[in-house]
Design an enzyme around this catalytic site. Structure first.
Site, PDB file in Angstrom:
ATOM      1  N   TYR A  97      57.032  32.332  64.812  1.00 13.86           N
ATOM      2  CA  TYR A  97      57.061  33.753  65.158  1.00 13.86           C
ATOM      3  C   TYR A  97      58.066  34.480  64.284  1.00 13.86           C
ATOM      4  O   TYR A  97      58.959  33.879  63.690  1.00 13.86           O
ATOM      5  CB  TYR A  97      57.367  33.989  66.642  1.00 13.86           C
ATOM      6  CG  TYR A  97      58.773  33.665  67.102  1.00 13.86           C
ATOM      7  CD1 TYR A  97      59.882  34.371  66.627  1.00 13.86           C
ATOM      8  CD2 TYR A  97      59.009  32.674  68.047  1.00 13.86           C
ATOM      9  CE1 TYR A  97      61.165  34.095  67.056  1.00 13.86           C
ATOM     10  CE2 TYR A  97      60.290  32.387  68.488  1.00 13.86           C
ATOM     11  CZ  TYR A  97      61.360  33.097  67.980  1.00 13.86           C
ATOM     12  OH  TYR A  97      62.632  32.816  68.413  1.00 13.86           O
ATOM     13  N   CYS A  98      57.906  35.808  64.234  1.00 17.48           N
ATOM     14  CA  CYS A  98      58.902  36.687  63.613  1.00 17.48           C
ATOM     15  C   CYS A  98      59.376  37.647  64.705  1.00 17.48           C
ATOM     16  O   CYS A  98      59.303  37.313  65.884  1.00 17.48           O
ATOM     17  CB  CYS A  98      58.331  37.415  62.399  1.00 17.48           C
ATOM     18  SG  CYS A  98      56.939  38.515  62.768  1.00 17.48           S
ATOM     19  N   PHE A  99      59.822  38.821  64.344  1.00 13.05           N
ATOM     20  CA  PHE A  99      60.358  39.722  65.367  1.00 13.05           C
ATOM     21  C   PHE A  99      59.267  40.308  66.255  1.00 13.05           C
ATOM     22  O   PHE A  99      59.374  40.303  67.482  1.00 13.05           O
ATOM     23  CB  PHE A  99      61.173  40.847  64.725  1.00 13.05           C
ATOM     24  CG  PHE A  99      61.816  41.757  65.729  1.00 13.05           C
ATOM     25  CD1 PHE A  99      62.732  41.261  66.644  1.00 13.05           C
ATOM     26  CD2 PHE A  99      61.494  43.104  65.786  1.00 13.05           C
ATOM     27  CE1 PHE A  99      63.331  42.082  67.595  1.00 13.05           C
ATOM     28  CE2 PHE A  99      62.086  43.940  66.728  1.00 13.05           C
ATOM     29  CZ  PHE A  99      63.005  43.425  67.631  1.00 13.05           C
ATOM     30  N   TYR A 126      59.233  37.561  68.790  1.00 14.70           N
ATOM     31  CA  TYR A 126      60.463  37.430  69.579  1.00 14.70           C
ATOM     32  C   TYR A 126      60.627  38.586  70.562  1.00 14.70           C
ATOM     33  O   TYR A 126      61.012  38.383  71.719  1.00 14.70           O
ATOM     34  CB  TYR A 126      61.683  37.361  68.649  1.00 14.70           C
ATOM     35  CG  TYR A 126      62.990  37.366  69.405  1.00 14.70           C
ATOM     36  CD1 TYR A 126      63.487  36.193  69.966  1.00 14.70           C
ATOM     37  CD2 TYR A 126      63.705  38.547  69.595  1.00 14.70           C
ATOM     38  CE1 TYR A 126      64.671  36.196  70.694  1.00 14.70           C
ATOM     39  CE2 TYR A 126      64.890  38.558  70.323  1.00 14.70           C
ATOM     40  CZ  TYR A 126      65.363  37.383  70.866  1.00 14.70           C
ATOM     41  OH  TYR A 126      66.532  37.397  71.588  1.00 14.70           O
TER      42      TYR A 126
END
Length: 367
Positions: A97-99, A126
């Site tokens: 995942y990223c933000f 996130y």
């Protein structure tokens, strides 16, 4: 570009099963808050992310994406992809995942696809997962009856809580014993990490299908970690169970917590000489932290007793002299403060008993 994703409805399962997660956010983002099962293997370093962000503001998305590909190319790209491959080789059931579950996740997924790996990324990233956990903390008090375990300092509340399946160990999550002498060797998690871990423990509590939620009586702050406001307010309204213990039982517990465990932990981390210095500084620093509450005269008396005990411990390997200042600390500080605070909760007290009696009482309530 692949669209292999993990939907939001699987967030609960991800946290309960502890699925390994590769977090591709920049290190500075990760350091502010992450999940216990996440490892930071970023798409961009902090400086690269800053350059791309500036480019985005000044020239738009296309130019920013192009700059990103220029900065992370050739050997730099190859090394990062190799690190990602190694992670998923070790954790084939992992996700990334990223933000926000956007461009960085898609680029990472695409580059992994180029080397033969089709790895799902988590929808919402996130930010959405973090909101899921915040919501869990807010709603958890309504899913089980909250019970607060109170007890005088040294009564063994934390040990008791850790034996009960209906409990969540707040001090364990905060890595702090919640008192003036409560600091641990490893330090505390960030506030965000504390909240994330609390939410995950609450999810696990629900998974055990417990009708009661037993929590140790805590102040708003456990060391530097703050209990989320809504959750703490519910704690302040919940029924109280009072765990009793004699002075003869309490003193050895506190000697073990403040002296034996802390000394051993510092020596294990720093070696004999530096470990003793750090341990001594911990004791004297903790005492100094309550100087204003003790007053100068009492603080000076305790400091003298503590220094004598430290000298005896260092020269003779005898820790019994520490009982002198611990006894005085209980008599003049902890015990009066506890009785004052318990007096304010008197109307909420539902049961009072020893360890054995408390276990019997809680078991009688059923699951």
């Amino acid at each position: 570009m692949s669209t292999n994703t993990v939907p939001a409805k699987q967030y609960r399962e991800i946290f309960l099963k502890g699925h390994p997660i590769m977090d591709v956010r920049a290190p500075i983002e990760f350091s502010k808050g992450a999940f216990p099962n996440a490892v930071n293997l970023p798409l961009m370093t902090d400086s690269e992310r800053q350059k791309v962000g500036t480019c985005y503001k000044e020239h738009g998305q296309e130019a920013a994406i192009e700059l990103g590909h220029q900065l992370v190319a050739g050997k730099v790209k190859a090394n990062r992809v190799d690190a990602w491959k190694a992670f998923f080789s070790e954790h084939p059931d992992g996700f990334l995942y990223c933000f926000r579950g956007g461009l960085r996740s898609r680029i990472t997924q695409s580059w992994l696809k180029e080397v033969g790996l089709d790895i799902p990324f988590i929808e919402g990233g996130y930010k959405a997962m973090r909101q899921f956990l915040i919501d869990e903390i807010d709603t958890a008090p309504g899913k089980s009856e909250m019970l607060i375990l109170s007890g005088i300092t040294g009564s063994g509340k934390t040990d008791f809580v850790r034996l009960r399946s209906e409990s969540v160990d707040l001090e364990g999550i905060a890595n702090h014993r919640g008192s003036s002498f409560g600091r641990q060797h490893e330090g505390q998690p960030s506030q965000i990490d504390f909240e994330n871990r609390l939410a995950i423990e609450l999810l696990r509590h629900q998974e055990r299908e417990q009708a009661k939620l037993l929590l140790e009586d805590e102040s708003f702050l456990i060391g530097r970690n703050a209990i989320p406001k809504t959750f703490f307010e519910k704690m302040q309204q919940a029924p109280v169970l009072v765990l009793t213990s004699t002075l003869e039982e309490r003193l050895p517990r506190l000697l073990d917590d403040y002296v034996h465990k802390m000394h051993a932990g510092y020596v294990e981390r720093l070696g004999e000489e530096q470990g003793f210095i750090a341990y001594r500084d911990y004791l004297l620093g903790s005492l100094k932290g309550i100087y204003k509450r003790l007053g100068g005269k009492l603080h000076a008396e305790m400091t003298e007793l503590m220094n004598k005990a430290l000298a005896t411990e260092q020269s003779r390997r005898d820790t019994s002299a520490h009982l002198d200042w611990i006894s005085l600390l209980l008599e003049s500080y902890y015990d009066p403060m506890y009785h004052y605070q318990l007096g304010k909760k008197a109307a909420r007290v539902r049961f009072t008993g020893t360890h054995a009696e408390m276990h019997e009482y809680l078991s009688s309530l059923g699951k």
